[in-house]
Motif scaffolding. Structure first.
Motif, short mmCIF file in Angstrom:
data_model
loop_
_atom_site.label_atom_id
_atom_site.label_comp_id
_atom_site.label_asym_id
_atom_site.label_seq_id
_atom_site.Cartn_x
_atom_site.Cartn_y
_atom_site.Cartn_z
N ASP B 35 0.73 -1.20 -0.06
CA ASP B 35 0.11 0.04 -0.16
C ASP B 35 0.88 1.32 -0.17
O ASP B 35 0.59 2.26 -0.64
CB ASP B 35 -0.73 0.07 1.23
CG ASP B 35 -2.33 -0.81 1.03
OD1 ASP B 35 -2.33 -1.12 -0.04
OD2 ASP B 35 -2.75 -0.96 2.04
N SER B 38 2.31 1.93 -3.26
CA SER B 38 1.49 2.39 -4.08
C SER B 38 0.89 3.66 -4.28
O SER B 38 0.78 4.44 -4.94
CB SER B 38 0.26 1.10 -3.96
OG SER B 38 -0.79 1.65 -4.97
N TRP B 39 0.88 4.15 -2.71
CA TRP B 39 0.55 5.42 -2.39
C TRP B 39 1.63 6.28 -2.93
O TRP B 39 1.16 7.28 -3.57
CB TRP B 39 0.28 5.71 -0.90
CG TRP B 39 0.09 7.09 -0.40
CD1 TRP B 39 -0.86 7.84 -0.57
CD2 TRP B 39 1.38 7.89 -0.10
NE1 TRP B 39 -0.72 8.93 -0.04
CE2 TRP B 39 0.78 9.03 0.43
CE3 TRP B 39 2.71 7.49 0.32
CZ2 TRP B 39 1.30 10.08 0.77
CZ3 TRP B 39 3.32 8.62 0.88
CH2 TRP B 39 2.74 9.96 1.21
N ALA B 42 1.29 6.64 -6.61
CA ALA B 42 0.08 7.57 -7.26
C ALA B 42 0.17 8.70 -6.77
O ALA B 42 -0.43 9.66 -7.52
CB ALA B 42 -1.27 6.68 -6.33
N HIS B 43 0.57 9.35 -5.50
CA HIS B 43 0.61 10.58 -5.34
C HIS B 43 1.55 11.42 -6.15
O HIS B 43 1.19 12.59 -6.51
CB HIS B 43 1.16 10.75 -3.78
CG HIS B 43 0.78 11.81 -3.16
ND1 HIS B 43 0.71 13.07 -3.62
CD2 HIS B 43 0.07 12.06 -1.81
CE1 HIS B 43 0.31 14.15 -2.88
NE2 HIS B 43 -0.12 13.60 -1.75
N ARG B 45 2.26 10.73 -9.12
CA ARG B 45 1.47 10.79 -10.29
C ARG B 45 0.68 12.07 -10.52
O ARG B 45 0.36 12.85 -11.36
CB ARG B 45 0.87 9.48 -10.83
CG ARG B 45 0.85 9.11 -12.31
CD ARG B 45 0.78 7.84 -12.61
NE ARG B 45 -0.50 7.23 -11.77
CZ ARG B 45 -1.83 7.13 -12.23
NH1 ARG B 45 -1.99 7.74 -13.55
NH2 ARG B 45 -2.79 6.74 -12.00
N ALA B 46 -0.01 12.01 -9.33
CA ALA B 46 -0.92 13.15 -8.86
C ALA B 46 -0.61 14.47 -8.92
O ALA B 46 -1.35 15.28 -9.34
CB ALA B 46 -1.95 12.69 -7.74
N GLU B 47 0.73 14.57 -8.77
CA GLU B 47 1.53 15.84 -8.57
C GLU B 47 2.10 16.19 -10.00
O GLU B 47 2.88 17.32 -9.91
CB GLU B 47 2.35 15.94 -7.35
CG GLU B 47 1.98 15.47 -5.97
CD GLU B 47 1.16 16.77 -5.47
OE1 GLU B 47 1.56 17.87 -5.89
OE2 GLU B 47 0.26 16.62 -4.73
N ARG B 66 4.97 17.56 2.72
CA ARG B 66 3.57 17.88 3.21
C ARG B 66 3.21 16.83 4.44
O ARG B 66 2.56 17.12 5.39
CB ARG B 66 2.55 17.63 2.33
CG ARG B 66 2.29 19.03 1.59
CD ARG B 66 0.90 18.43 0.72
NE ARG B 66 1.48 19.00 -0.79
CZ ARG B 66 0.93 18.39 -1.77
NH1 ARG B 66 -0.01 17.47 -1.71
NH2 ARG B 66 1.16 18.78 -2.84
N TYR B 67 3.92 15.77 4.48
CA TYR B 67 3.74 14.66 5.34
C TYR B 67 4.85 14.31 6.18
O TYR B 67 4.66 13.78 7.21
CB TYR B 67 3.29 13.32 4.53
CG TYR B 67 2.04 13.81 3.60
CD1 TYR B 67 0.95 14.03 3.79
CD2 TYR B 67 2.40 13.70 2.06
CE1 TYR B 67 -0.14 14.21 2.95
CE2 TYR B 67 1.53 13.88 1.24
CZ TYR B 67 0.19 14.32 1.57
OH TYR B 67 -0.75 14.42 0.90
N PRO B 83 4.17 5.63 6.52
CA PRO B 83 2.89 6.35 6.60
C PRO B 83 2.82 6.94 8.02
O PRO B 83 2.38 7.84 8.25
CB PRO B 83 1.55 5.47 6.39
CG PRO B 83 2.46 4.27 5.39
CD PRO B 83 3.66 4.02 5.70
#
Lengths: 746, 184
Positions: B35, B38-39, B42-43, B45-47, B66-67, B83
């Motif tokens: 996970d 994958s996160w 994906a993140h 790619r989203a940025e 940010r995290y 995470p």
């Protein structure tokens, strides 16, 4: 005449927002330790007048008292009598001197044509420099400005004609900024979209159209006003230099100049912010980095030989605050009587050089605007709604024609999106926006869905005739006062992980049935109390675990954040980010979304094509990330009903007061509770006359309540003949103005 | 850019690390590890933005911060630990950034450095690592620290990229005392 080479420098104030004069003096002193430097400014409060770099100071009469021609002639006389050259530090002074003493060889100023080229928003200059210009508009009033701000996600700048730029993120800030800029500078404001990115500057010097030198600067620290506090200086790349050579040659530039631009983070596109017709205040930073442009300019203009080679002390600079002995003019800057009545220290003042006064003097007076005719369609809508005058005032008036046309438009948008994407598209009217039975009935007859946020709203819709499968349930308190069911919904969207778990329990026990169950996605980078932020790694894991424990049947994803607040560009960016990560998450749990709900908050001014285009782009992103979809939904609320109602009022009094001329009406913020979010256009009608639209201005309409803030509309020009008994109609009062209105003071 | 030979650096450090670069543990059949990876992908790619294509300063990885903040990580460190972590050290950040950039199609190599530090800095860092209960072996001496970065084969030329500082190595600072490109 002095035999020592002399330079006169104006604009020597050194505060948090300094003028360049002191930096110019330091640079010139570095090149020629024995050069005679004379400071010139328009107030003894200009702090740089006390600086030891200056051999002589000239405090000229303030701009408010003097004849402008005489002031310019006096300045020229000072320069000529000293056999000096003059370097300006004040934009408006430079523009005025160019106009009054064109081509004077001792005044190192750009020619008039150059001022035209760089006048804000600087489209010609941008074209020459190969830069884009941010979207902009000259504000005609708060309605116009609010419209522009909403189109750009409430991230805009309100700029004065020469100086000052105020960042604006909401309606209150916008109102304040427009008033402040107009009161300070006299002229109308330029509104410009905020471009998020890295701010950079190019400073240059030129003589008669020939570039003498230039360098680039990237801001590394800025003040709260965005002014440079530290920077990194670099050489200019060849393409930029070539374009700068063009600008300088075309304008036959003489003097210093600065090009300020910002490189947008997302796109990398450089946007022009402004071109200053003088050296910037940080000019000495460039000198310390080995590029002494003031010295190059003075050497080229006078032929004074330079003894020292330019030397780079560092590739960057920082500012410090320094106390120096005050000169005699500074200690006498406050009159004793002033000190006696104002015990606290005099404010430093942002503009001791008097530029606001000069700007107001140079701004031509504008004629008082008059009310304008109302367009025929609006006139017909009003006539149909007010067949006879309402038997009471104030009264809320429904424009049936506007509502019908809004529903036609939404139906057409659905068709447009469906044609463009192949995905069946429907809208769900947001009931909370205005639950008026007449509106619900119109929506029902169109075969549309409704979106509710409580069980009470769901029951109201059932009573209005909506079957359960045409009801979309969302919100953080959707199960508040739930009677245990069984009940059916078309779709249920969960606002948190715990909401998801509770909803899954209700589905499992058979208390609730829903065609689609899904997640409301939070915007990743815009603060919101709603939805699930799947881009957060911990939340991603929790949602993945929850969905593995309780697989859903037909999954939906909802993204609901008001585009009217963040703008269409930002909305699409946030949606794309959220749905990209959510798609990956669903794949991880062997699930896939069948329905996407694009939410509400669509600005009422969006044309069919604009809304359709935005929804089409979002739907395509959704299909790209999620695969084929069964349905796309969206949830218009104010988009449909805001323009469909107005508040009819009667003028009770017309008065002159501390806020200027104002009309007091029998309505109030109780009937217009959403007065702060959008400026309502106001129509006026004298008895027996036609409705006319009130133009922008400085006057107000006050409410009937004994509350200071009961001022439902400011920024208007009242008609000369307005009197008690006349009627005003507040338009665009059909959304939260209707649903949130309350009885008060009646 | 190829890391310079050791002879080209200003001075040799007192200690030269001999361990390989950090590697995150991937637990077999661990859903959470998968996970996390994958996160991250994906993140990232989203940025994606057009400007990221030519950003060889940050490589568009600002979203990671940010995290997470730079700080002590307790080793061994697994993908599924990411995470829940508030802080990630340079080894974790190099692993994470390396995986993300590789997924973008960039060739990435791990590089180990020894950098100069001020006595005041190392004292502060040592105390911080001690307070977190993490070994501070990366602080080689009062004035030298071990650090992990990436050699990214970007266009037009390779870049020595520091994911912890989110900038190229050496931008505005001293050159490293020592560096080694690691070949797995």
């Amino acid at each position: 005449m002095s035999t020592t080479p002399t330079v006169v420098l104006s604009g020597v104030h050194s505060g948090p927002n300094p003028s360049p004069g002191l930096g110019l003096a330091r640079s010139l002193r570095l090149a020629w330790p024995r050069l005679r430097l004379e400071a010139l400014d328009y107030s003894p409060r200009s702090t740089g007048l006390s600086a030891p770099e200056f051999d002589r100071t000239h405090i000229r009469p303030g701009w408010h008292t003097a004849d402008l021609g005489a002031l310019c002639a006096g300045l020229v006389s000072i320069v000529e009598s000293a056999g000096a050259v003059f370097l300006p530090g004040l934009d408006l002074e430079a523009a005025l001197l160019t106009e009054r003493a064109p081509g004077h060889p001792a005044l190192l100023l750009p020619p008039a044509a150059a001022f035209d080229v760089v006048a804000k928003p600087g489209e010609t200059a941008a074209s020459l420099l190969g830069l884009a210009v941010p979207e902009h508009r000259f504000a005609e009033g708060i309605e116009d400005a609010a419209d522009f701000a909403a189109r750009h996600g409430w991230r805009i700048w309100v700029k004065g004609p020469r100086y000052q730029a105020v960042a604006v993120t909401n309606r209150a800030e916008l109102t304040g900024a427009l008033e402040r800029v107009r009161d300070t500078w006299g002229a109308e404001s330029l509104l410009q979209r905020h471009v998020a990115g890295t701010e950079e500057s190019v400073v240059f010097a030129a003589l008669d159209g020939e570039l003498l030198g230039a360098c680039a600067m990237r801001k590394t620290m800025v003040t709260s006003e965005g002014k440079t506090w530290a920077g990194a200086v670099d050489r200019l790349d060849q393409p930029t230099r070539a374009r700068l050579v063009d600008l300088v040659r075309v304008t036959r530039w003489t003097g210093g100049g600065e090009v300020e631009f910002v490189r947008e983070s997302d796109t990398g596109v450089p946007y022009l912010l402004e071109v200053n017709p003088r050296f910037p205040a940080w000019i000495h930073g460039a000198t310390l980095a080995g590029v002494n442009l003031p010295a190059r300019l003075v050497a080229a203009a006078t032929g004074i030989p330079r003894h020292e080679r330019e030397k780079a002390h560092s590739s960057g600079f920082v500012r410090v605050v320094e106390e120096i002995p005050a000169g005699p003019h500074a200690t006498g800057a406050l009159a004793p009587t002033h000190r006696a009545v104002a015990p606290e220290p005099a404010a430093v003042g942002k503009h001791p050089s008097g530029m606001p006064v000069l700007s107001r003097r140079l701004t031509p007076a504008r004629p008082r605007p008059r009310p304008s005719a109302v367009d025929p369609v609006r006139t017909a809508d009003i006539a149909a709604a007010l067949v006879v005058d309402p038997y009471e005032s104030p009264a809320r008036v429904l424009f049936g024609g506007v509502l019908d046309r809004g529903l036609d438009r939404l139906t057409a948008v659905c068709r447009d999106v469906e044609d463009a994407t192949g995905v069946p598209t429907r809208f769900a009217y947001s009931v909370k926006t205005n639950p008026d039975p007449r509106v619900l009935d119109a929506v029902l007859r169109r075969g549309a869905l409704v979106e509710v946020i409580s069980q009470a709203e769901a029951r109201r819709c059932a009573e209005a005739g909506f079957p359960g499968d045409r009801v979309v349930l969302g919100g953080p308190a959707k199960w508040w006062r739930f009677d245990g069911g069984p009940v059916k919904f078309g779709a249920v969207f969960c606002d948190s992980v715990t909401d998801l778990e509770r909803t899954v329990d209700l589905l499992t026990t058979g208390a609730v049935y829903a065609d689609v169950v899904g997640l409301r996605l939070a915007p990743p980078t815009v603060a919101s109390r709603f939805g699930i932020d799947v881009t957060c790694p911990r939340t991603y894991r929790r949602v993945a675990d929850a969905l593995r424990r309780a697989p859903l049947g037909r999954v939906g994803l909802q993204f609901h954040h008001a585009a009217s607040q963040i703008g269409l560009r930002a909305w699409l960016r946030e949606f794309t980010s959220a749905v990209t990560v959510a798609a990956d998450l669903l794949t991880r749990v062997n699930s896939r979304a069948r329905c996407v709900d694009l939410g509400g908050g669509w600005p009422p001014w969006l044309a069919r094509e604009e809304l359709g285009s935005q929804l089409t782009r979002a739907s395509r992103v959704a299909v790209r990330e999620l695969g084929s979809l069964d349905q796309v939904l969206f949830e218009p609320g104010k988009y449909l009903v805001e323009p469909a109602m107005a508040v009819f009022t009667t003028v009770l009094d017309v008065r002159d007061g501390p806020l200027g001329r104002a009309a007091v009406v029998d309505a109030s913020i109780a009937e217009l509770p959403d007065w702060a979010s959008h400026p309502h256009p106001v129509l006026w009608r004298a008895p027996g006359a036609r409705w006319r639209k009130l133009p922008a201005g400085d006057e107000s309409v006050l409410g009937r309540l004994c509350m200071e803030h009961d001022r439902p509309r400011a920024g208007l020009t009242l008609p000369d003949g307005i009197a008690a008994g006349d009627h005003l109609l507040f338009l665009d009062a059909g959304a939260y103005d209707a649903s949130m209105s309350y009885r008060f003071g009646v | 850019m190829t890391p310079p030979a050791q002879s080209a650096v200003p001075a040799l450090p007192a200690k030269v690390p001999d361990q390989p670069p950090s590697a995150l543990v991937e637990h077999p059949d661990c859903v959470a590890c998968a996970d996390t990876r994958s996160w991250l992908l994906a993140h990232d790619r989203a940025e994606a933005t057009p400007a990221r294509e030519w950003d060889t300063t940050t490589f568009g990885l600002g979203w990671l911060f940010r995290y997470f903040r730079w700080g002590p990580s307790r080793w061994p460190f697994a993908w599924c630990d990411v995470p829940g972590a508030a802080h990630l050290d340079c080894g974790v950040l190099a692993c994470v950034a390396g995986m993300v950039l590789t997924a973008r199609g960039l060739r990435v190599e791990r590089v180990q450095l020894v950098e100069r530090a001020a006595v005041e800095e190392t004292a502060l860092w040592r105390a911080r690592w001690r307070a977190a209960g993490c070994p501070a072996g990366w602080i080689l001496s009062d004035r030298e620290v071990y650090h992990e970065v990436l050699l990214v084969h970007a266009e037009p030329e390779p870049v020595l990229f520091d994911p912890t500082e989110l900038r190229q190595v050496g931008q505005g600072r001293d050159r490293p005392l020592w560096m080694r490109k690691w070949v797995w």
